[in-house]
Motif scaffolding. Structure first.
Motif, PDB file in Angstrom:
ATOM      1  N   HIS A  85      46.583  -2.654  -3.857  1.00 43.15           N
ATOM      2  CA  HIS A  85      46.652  -2.224  -5.256  1.00 43.15           C
ATOM      3  C   HIS A  85      47.925  -2.674  -5.936  1.00 43.15           C
ATOM      4  O   HIS A  85      47.997  -2.728  -7.152  1.00 43.15           O
ATOM      5  N   ASN A  86      48.958  -2.937  -5.134  1.00 41.10           N
ATOM      6  CA  ASN A  86      50.253  -3.329  -5.705  1.00 41.10           C
ATOM      7  C   ASN A  86      50.659  -4.702  -5.197  1.00 41.10           C
ATOM      8  O   ASN A  86      51.817  -4.951  -4.907  1.00 41.10           O
ATOM      9  N   LEU A  87      49.663  -5.586  -5.116  1.00 44.53           N
ATOM     10  CA  LEU A  87      49.893  -6.877  -4.463  1.00 44.53           C
ATOM     11  C   LEU A  87      51.057  -7.637  -5.061  1.00 44.53           C
ATOM     12  O   LEU A  87      51.904  -8.175  -4.354  1.00 44.53           O
ATOM     13  N   LYS A  88      51.129  -7.640  -6.389  1.00 43.71           N
ATOM     14  CA  LYS A  88      52.192  -8.403  -7.063  1.00 43.71           C
ATOM     15  C   LYS A  88      53.578  -7.870  -6.650  1.00 43.71           C
ATOM     16  O   LYS A  88      54.474  -8.647  -6.310  1.00 43.71           O
ATOM     17  N   ALA A  89      53.685  -6.556  -6.656  1.00 40.30           N
ATOM     18  CA  ALA A  89      54.964  -5.935  -6.303  1.00 40.30           C
ATOM     19  C   ALA A  89      55.308  -6.199  -4.841  1.00 40.30           C
ATOM     20  O   ALA A  89      56.472  -6.450  -4.494  1.00 40.30           O
ATOM     21  N   VAL A  90      54.289  -6.163  -3.987  1.00 39.84           N
ATOM     22  CA  VAL A  90      54.518  -6.416  -2.561  1.00 39.84           C
ATOM     23  C   VAL A  90      55.025  -7.838  -2.369  1.00 39.84           C
ATOM     24  O   VAL A  90      56.003  -8.079  -1.660  1.00 39.84           O
ATOM     25  N   ILE A  91      54.351  -8.791  -3.038  1.00 39.29           N
ATOM     26  CA  ILE A  91      54.754 -10.193  -2.869  1.00 39.29           C
ATOM     27  C   ILE A  91      56.145 -10.427  -3.449  1.00 39.29           C
ATOM     28  O   ILE A  91      56.966 -11.138  -2.850  1.00 39.29           O
ATOM     29  N   ASN A  92      56.451  -9.778  -4.569  1.00 39.05           N
ATOM     30  CA  ASN A  92      57.818  -9.868  -5.109  1.00 39.05           C
ATOM     31  C   ASN A  92      58.831  -9.361  -4.089  1.00 39.05           C
ATOM     32  O   ASN A  92      59.885  -9.961  -3.906  1.00 39.05           O
ATOM     33  N   GLY A  93      58.487  -8.244  -3.448  1.00 43.45           N
ATOM     34  CA  GLY A  93      59.401  -7.647  -2.477  1.00 43.45           C
ATOM     35  C   GLY A  93      59.654  -8.571  -1.303  1.00 43.45           C
ATOM     36  O   GLY A  93      60.726  -8.574  -0.716  1.00 43.45           O
ATOM     37  N   ILE A  94      58.631  -9.375  -0.966  1.00 47.27           N
ATOM     38  CA  ILE A  94      58.783 -10.255   0.188  1.00 47.27           C
ATOM     39  C   ILE A  94      59.485 -11.551  -0.184  1.00 47.27           C
ATOM     40  O   ILE A  94      60.290 -12.072   0.578  1.00 47.27           O
ATOM     41  N   THR A  95      59.208 -12.064  -1.380  1.00 44.83           N
ATOM     42  CA  THR A  95      59.764 -13.374  -1.712  1.00 44.83           C
ATOM     43  C   THR A  95      61.134 -13.285  -2.394  1.00 44.83           C
ATOM     44  O   THR A  95      61.967 -14.164  -2.215  1.00 44.83           O
ATOM     45  N   LEU A  96      61.379 -12.223  -3.176  1.00 44.04           N
ATOM     46  CA  LEU A  96      62.662 -12.124  -3.884  1.00 44.04           C
ATOM     47  C   LEU A  96      63.720 -11.499  -2.981  1.00 44.04           C
ATOM     48  O   LEU A  96      63.396 -10.850  -1.991  1.00 44.04           O
ATOM     49  N   ASN A  97      64.958 -11.701  -3.365  1.00 44.44           N
ATOM     50  CA  ASN A  97      66.043 -11.224  -2.515  1.00 44.44           C
ATOM     51  C   ASN A  97      66.497  -9.817  -2.846  1.00 44.44           C
ATOM     52  O   ASN A  97      67.497  -9.363  -2.332  1.00 44.44           O
ATOM     53  N   TYR A  98      65.776  -9.120  -3.727  1.00 45.73           N
ATOM     54  CA  TYR A  98      66.233  -7.789  -4.120  1.00 45.73           C
ATOM     55  C   TYR A  98      65.510  -6.727  -3.320  1.00 45.73           C
ATOM     56  O   TYR A  98      64.310  -6.842  -3.079  1.00 45.73           O
ATOM     57  N   SER A  99      66.264  -5.722  -2.913  1.00 45.92           N
ATOM     58  CA  SER A  99      65.640  -4.605  -2.210  1.00 45.92           C
ATOM     59  C   SER A  99      66.445  -3.356  -2.517  1.00 45.92           C
ATOM     60  O   SER A  99      67.458  -3.410  -3.194  1.00 45.92           O
TER      61      SER A  99
END
Ligand SMILES: [Zn+2]
Length: 424
Positions: free
Chosen positions: A361-375
């Motif tokens: 349901h939150n695929l975009k956010a998940v992929i952002n979390g994996i590819t971007l350097n912010y956490s």
């Protein structure tokens, strides 16, 4: 000026020309041996018209606390402030000095010392004891600092991170951090959607549009806030929280499978005591050195334990493979591999299925979390710091005091604040 006066002023680091020391002695008060320095504060000219045609009109005796080298011997400056009556403008005035505020009996030196002590991880009681003042004074000095993290509503950092922490009265407070500089943007008393949106709506539209990413944990109304407030921001799901969700659901599946076996069985023991091994990366498992374990009474390597354990159930095997695939995709920052993992069709148990659904349901956010350097990693570290501050003080009852203390610990307030700030 006598050399006697100069010596005392040198020792006490007092530079005011109008203060003239006359005497010094010890006295006993409240069971303490106090060092008393006696001085006069001169009023050389009228503060209203500058005239030097003055008539002396008595003097006010004040006793000022001053930092002491030895806390068991408090230092008191007995200061006689001259009162004068101006012959030119007919106004009355009393001498004032930078040493101490008007109507105050605690020297600015003491206040600065208290302020710098407040930036350290120390309780207010210990600071009060060292400076020979009451805890109330320390609180007042703390209260004189602003608890506002930023007063301007024109600028927001490009990358934000949201989280919450437990504070006053065990309620949760909302915290927003600059994900680049790891500085606090704001801490709000509540974490309710309404309050947070109301806060961000105060910012100018340009500031809101400048926000590029917001990293969050899986508190889903934060996403509504991001959509409501930041039109151009991408949501970044925190990768540590994703891993946590997956490992939690894997663990509950493991326990489920484990409970199907009898407690004395080898399978039960293989699934129970070495539970940490199942969460490790497969590559990191020891594949060479077997160890004897008295739980299952066998000599096995870590790899053998895990392989035999997950073989107890196909669901568990699938779930284990999925978890490992997720680790690999995360390490490789590979969005395609993540998609594959999330859309896996194997039987992985109910809990893991739910977690995957959430990710879907939150695929975009998940992929952002994996590819971007912010956490949210920076936030977790910051929350630890806050916990430490609270622990030292045995908790805070006043939200503003807690904020000020956090702000001081962050060293936002420099030691040499303008004296207006200290007019407590
Ligand atoms: Zn005058």
């Amino acid at each position: 000026m006598s050399s006697f006066n100069n010596y005392i002023k040198f020792a006490l680091d007092i530079k005011d020309q109008n203060i003239v020391f006359e005497d010094y002695f010890f006295r006993l008060a409240n069971g303490y041996k106090q060092k008393v320095y006696q001085a006069v504060l001169l009023q050389p000219s009228c503060p209203f018209c500058g005239s030097q045609e003055l008539r002396h009109n008595g003097r006010l005796k004040t006793e000022i606390r001053y930092p002491a080298a030895n806390a068991s011997q408090p230092v008191i400056i007995r200061l006689f402030k001259q009162r004068v009556w101006c012959r030119t403008c007919n106004k009355r005035s009393m001498a004032q000095s930078d040493l101490v505020g008007k109507y105050c009996c605690i020297s600015q030196h003491s206040k600065l010392k208290i302020l710098s002590a407040l930036t350290e991880d120390r309780s207010m009681t210990s600071i009060a004891r060292e400076n020979n003042v009451s805890v109330n004074t320390v609180q007042r000095v703390l209260g004189s600092c602003s608890h506002q993290f930023s007063s301007s509503y024109d600028y927001l950092p490009e990358h934000l991170a949201f989280d919450e922490f437990k504070g006053v009265d065990r309620t949760l407070h909302f915290i927003c951090l600059d994900a680049d500089k790891h500085e606090v943007v704001q801490i709000l008393r509540t974490r309710y959607k309404k309050a947070i949106i109301a806060y961000f709506k105060k910012f100018s539209p340009a500031a809101l549009q400048g926000v590029k990413t917001v990293s969050l944990d899986l508190n889903f109304y934060y996403q509504d806030i991001v959509r409501a407030c930041f039109p151009k921001a991408e949501i970044v799901l925190d990768r540590f929280h994703m891993v946590q969700m997956l490992t939690r659901s894997f663990n509950s599946l493991r326990v489920q499978v484990m409970k199907k076996f009898k407690k004395i069985s080898r399978e039960y023991k293989l699934l129970k005591s070495p539970w940490k091994l199942y969460l490790k990366k497969y590559q990191a498992l020891d594949k060479i050195h077997p160890h004897y374990n008295w739980h299952y009474k066998d000599n096995l390597t870590q790899e053998q334990i895990v392989n035999e354990g997950i073989a107890c159930s196909t669901e568990l095997t699938n779930a284990y493979n999925l978890l490992q695939a997720f680790y690999d995709a995360l390490a490789a920052k590979d969005p395609l591999a993540i998609k594959e993992v999330i859309h896996a069709k194997e039987e992985v148990g109910w809990q893991m299925h739910q977690t995957l659904l959430t990710f879907k349901h939150n695929l975009k956010a998940v992929i952002n979390g994996i590819t971007l350097n912010y956490s949210n990693g920076c936030l977790e570290g910051f929350n630890r710091k806050i916990k430490q501050i609270e622990r030292t003080a045995f908790g805070y009852a006043n939200f503003h005091n807690l904020l000020t203390r956090i702000r001081l610990a962050e060293n936002k307030v420099k030691e040499k604040e303008p004296s207006s700030l200290l007019a407590a």
